[in-house]
Design an enzyme around this catalytic site. Structure first.
Site, short mmCIF file in Angstrom:
data_model
loop_
_atom_site.label_atom_id
_atom_site.label_comp_id
_atom_site.label_asym_id
_atom_site.label_seq_id
_atom_site.Cartn_x
_atom_site.Cartn_y
_atom_site.Cartn_z
N ASP A 192 -2.29 2.20 -4.60
CA ASP A 192 -3.52 2.62 -3.93
C ASP A 192 -4.63 1.60 -4.16
OD1 ASP A 192 -2.33 4.97 -3.04
OD2 ASP A 192 -2.88 6.07 -4.86
N HIS A 227 0.82 -1.21 0.00
CA HIS A 227 0.00 0.00 0.00
C HIS A 227 0.86 1.27 0.00
CE1 HIS A 227 -3.72 1.94 -0.05
NE2 HIS A 227 -4.32 1.45 1.03
#
Length: 412
Positions: free
Chosen positions: A387, A383
């Site tokens: 995204d 992450h």
């Protein structure tokens, strides 16, 4: 007669040591020039050590399980010598080992072959022999150079007559038994240690997250059923599902480049190529050879490459260079029956796709409830770089290509 030292060869970039996995030749055995005499376990693959001269195997300088460094001497070969008579070989002493009255919990007691075969067994094969209670001397090996594989042991166990309870009654050498309960201590292979270390590092370093989707496999199943015979006849390889998924993944990676990128320090490295790591099983654990430039391969080329990887992984014949690199990984847990999982990324890669088993489930299509062959897809990603929108977009692009394989042909 001159003794020639056998040393640990160069094992690859940044690899300085290995573990002696097994001796392929015993003292007194005749050896030919470049004939493998030992197998080394590195962080990634097994490497065979060839004899530098033709002659007779001398003394072993290290034992199975010892850590050895590049350039270190591990044995000697007497150049031009004659093989010792079979009666002088140490096998008879081995056959007496199970009758010894003092059981030992140390794994060293399991490093000798239990049958009359002169070839040492790999750790995974020794474990299988102990678990199934089969005599390795009665098994015909299908591995490289006729070696016994774990699959050979399991096949022999299935074919073993049921009315033979005597071997099961005897405790396995090196195992401790208390009140009918048995424990066995086996040292982790170097490959398994490396897998454990890298997986934990991935969890500690990456901000890992998993997102899911499902895919209707109807179109791919129908295409495979329709063309599998012609495909195999033309290309000499079976048409599987991985060819479709790898090709579809390369298209999705081109549309969502961050999923194919990696983090190096404070920089993001984007790749205009897709080197796809595919997880395959080997006797020592899961390994991930790389399909180079998969975006340029046809489905047939991908299937041929994966088939070759799987075969050589079972034989322990994958090369170091084939395990390096990779920009994205696909792991197919469905072949083992997995319904859903959260795969762990393979650093420095930033994402891994998990495939799972296909099962009929009720779904709604055009307002009607119908039964379709469905598969869950799982994308674990870092992450820090990817995204949620990009992760979901990647899975949707992959889903669209699999549900309508024509998209793969026209690059849509």
């Amino acid at each position: 007669m001159m003794a020639t030292e056998v040393t640990v060869p160069v094992l690859g970039e940044s690899i300085t040591e290995a573990t002696l996995g097994e001796w392929l030749k015993q003292p007194g055995d005749a050896v030919a020039l470049d004939e493998p005499i030992a197998s080394l376990e590195t962080d990634k693959v097994s490497v065979e050590v060839p004899s530098p001269v033709a002659g007779v195997m001398g003394q072993h300088a290290v034992a199975v399980g010892d850590t050895v460094r590049v350039g270190a001497m591990i044995a000697t070969v007497d150049a031009g010598g004659s093989a010792a008579p079979k009666e002088a070989a140490p096998q008879p002493a081995v056959t007496q080992t199970p009758a010894a009255p003092a059981p030992s919990p140390a794994p060293a007691a399991e490093t000798e072959p239990t049958g009359d075969s002169p070839a040492a067994l790999s750790p995974s094969v020794r474990r299988a022999v102990l678990e199934h209670g089969v005599d390795p001397a009665t098994i015909k090996g299908t591995g490289k150079d006729g070696r016994i594989t774990k699959e050979d042991v399991e096949a022999a166990a299935q074919n073993k007559p049921a009315a033979a309870p005597a071997p099961a009654a005897a405790p396995a050498p090196g195992a401790t038994t208390t009140g009918g309960r048995k424990e066995e201590r086996v040292r982790m292979t170097r490959l398994r240690q490396t897998i454990a270390k890298r997986l934990k590092e991935a969890q500690n370093t990456a901000a890992m997250l998993t997102t899911f989707n499902d895919v209707d496999m109807t179109a791919v199943i129908e295409a495979r059923a329709k063309y599998k015979d012609l495909f195999e006849k033309k290309h000499g390889v079976r048409l599987g599902f991985m060819g479709f998924f790898v090709k579809a993944a390369t298209m999705a990676l081109k549309d969502i480049p961050s999923v194919n990128a990696s983090i190096e320090g404070d920089d993001i490295v984007y790749h205009d190529y897709a080197d796809i790591s595919v997880a395959v099983s080997s006797p020592g654990g899961l390994v991930v050879p790389v399909i180079r430039d998969a975006q340029d391969l046809t489905v047939a080329g991908i299937e041929k490459t994966i088939g070759d990887f799987g075969k050589r992984a079972k034989e322990g014949a994958l090369k170091m260079d084939e395990m390096k690199g990779g920009t994205f990984t696909i792991s197919n847990g469905g072949v083992f029956g997995s319904l859903m999982s959260t795969p762990i990324i393979n650093p420095p890669q930033s994402a891994v796709l998990g495939l799972h088993r296909i099962e009929d489930r009720p779904v709604v299509v055009n307002g009607q409830v119908v039964v379709r062959p469905m598969m869950y897809l799982a994308l674990s990603y870092d992450h820090r770089l990817i995204d949620g929108r990009e992760a979901v977009s990647f899975l949707v692009a992959l889903k669209n290509a699999i549900e309508d394989p024509t998209r793969i042909l026209i690059d849509l």
